[in-house]
Design an enzyme around this catalytic site. Structure first.
Site, mmCIF file in Angstrom:
data_model
loop_
_atom_site.group_PDB
_atom_site.id
_atom_site.type_symbol
_atom_site.label_atom_id
_atom_site.label_comp_id
_atom_site.label_asym_id
_atom_site.label_seq_id
_atom_site.Cartn_x
_atom_site.Cartn_y
_atom_site.Cartn_z
ATOM 1 C CD GLU A 71 27.503 20.744 0.278
ATOM 2 O OE1 GLU A 71 27.231 21.940 0.019
ATOM 3 O OE2 GLU A 71 26.863 20.069 1.094
ATOM 4 C CG ASP A 127 23.770 25.291 -2.669
ATOM 5 O OD1 ASP A 127 24.835 25.484 -2.051
ATOM 6 O OD2 ASP A 127 22.798 24.694 -2.178
ATOM 7 C CG HIS A 159 27.783 25.481 0.238
ATOM 8 N ND1 HIS A 159 26.578 25.318 0.884
ATOM 9 C CD2 HIS A 159 28.459 26.404 0.971
ATOM 10 C CE1 HIS A 159 26.533 26.090 1.953
ATOM 11 N NE2 HIS A 159 27.677 26.771 2.018
ATOM 12 C CG HIS A 196 22.082 27.450 2.038
ATOM 13 N ND1 HIS A 196 22.076 28.079 0.812
ATOM 14 C CD2 HIS A 196 22.903 26.380 1.908
ATOM 15 C CE1 HIS A 196 22.855 27.409 -0.026
ATOM 16 N NE2 HIS A 196 23.371 26.378 0.621
#
Length: 235
Positions: A203, A141, A206, A134
């Site tokens: 995830e 996200d 993500h 990030h």
């Protein structure tokens, strides 16, 4: 070091751009700022320009399938300082959930909890060769919002530290609700990947484009034509 962090970065110097929030659904107030995380001069709602352009393409693809649906942005740009804040916060949350005392943890307990945290959170590393995804401005996200403005139930909350957060956790479920979670996760993955993104292996929420994780995922699919990352940490 995780496998994707071995990918070389050849920074392209592309500018970071503010996300036009009126074009997407947005988590507001921002969840990490609400907890006390500071983003300094920028906000969480920034991405590299090409990544932002691709996110717009993903939403257009979604709306071809479900008119009126939107991509909901939970988090985008995240300075390393915010990464550190959230890693520490998550560690404390796990300790509390287990009804343990932070000051009385054994070294073995600390190690086991950190391993659990780092299954989902990147290490808040200042080494330019291994930036948290990030912090490059190339990771986002996201989830889905339907045409009534309701956030779609994907089976877990974003950032939930649980095996159920793995993208294919519900793939083989015979429960009707859980089958639907998997269908929605597949829909999100489909529109994002068609727009050029690649999903984090642990995830469902993500996605990245142009960073080390993206290059690593691309290289798994195309071993004969390996890519380097084009986005490093923003400073």
């Amino acid at each position: 070091m995780k496998a994707y962090q071995e990918i070389a970065i050849v920074e392209c110097g592309e500018a970071i751009a503010a996300i036009p929030l009126e074009q997407f659904a947005v988590e507001s107030p921002h969840p990490y700022q609400k907890l006390g995380a500071s983003y300094g001069a920028l906000s969480p709602y920034y991405l590299r320009q090409s990544v932002l352009d691709s996110l717009k393409v993903a939403q257009a693809l979604l709306q071809q399938v479900h008119q009126g649906w939107q991509i909901k942005i939970f988090d985008a740009y995240r300075p390393v300082e915010v990464q550190q804040f959230m890693v520490d916060y998550t560690f404390a949350e796990v300790v509390q959930a287990r009804k343990l005392n932070l000051t009385e943890l054994t070294e073995a307990q600390r190690q086991e909890i950190w391993e659990q945290v780092y299954q989902f959170w990147a290490f808040p590393n200042l080494n330019p060769a291994t930036p948290p995804p990030h912090s490059t401005g190339a990771a986002v996200d996201v989830t889905l919002v339907d045409d009534t403005g309701k956030t779609v139930n994907m089976g877990t909350q974003i950032d939930e530290i649980s095996p159920a957060s793995y993208p294919d956790y519900y793939a083989d479920s015979t429960d009707a609700a859980q089958q639907q979670y998997h269908i929605y996760r597949q829909l999100l993955n489909s529109v994002m990947c068609k727009a050029g993104f690649r999903r984090h292996p642990n995830e469902w929420w993500h996605f990245s484009l142009g960073d080390q994780m993206w290059a690593w995922a691309y290289n798994q699919e195309n071993p004969a034509q390996p890519m380097t990352a084009r986005y490093g940490r923003l400073v």
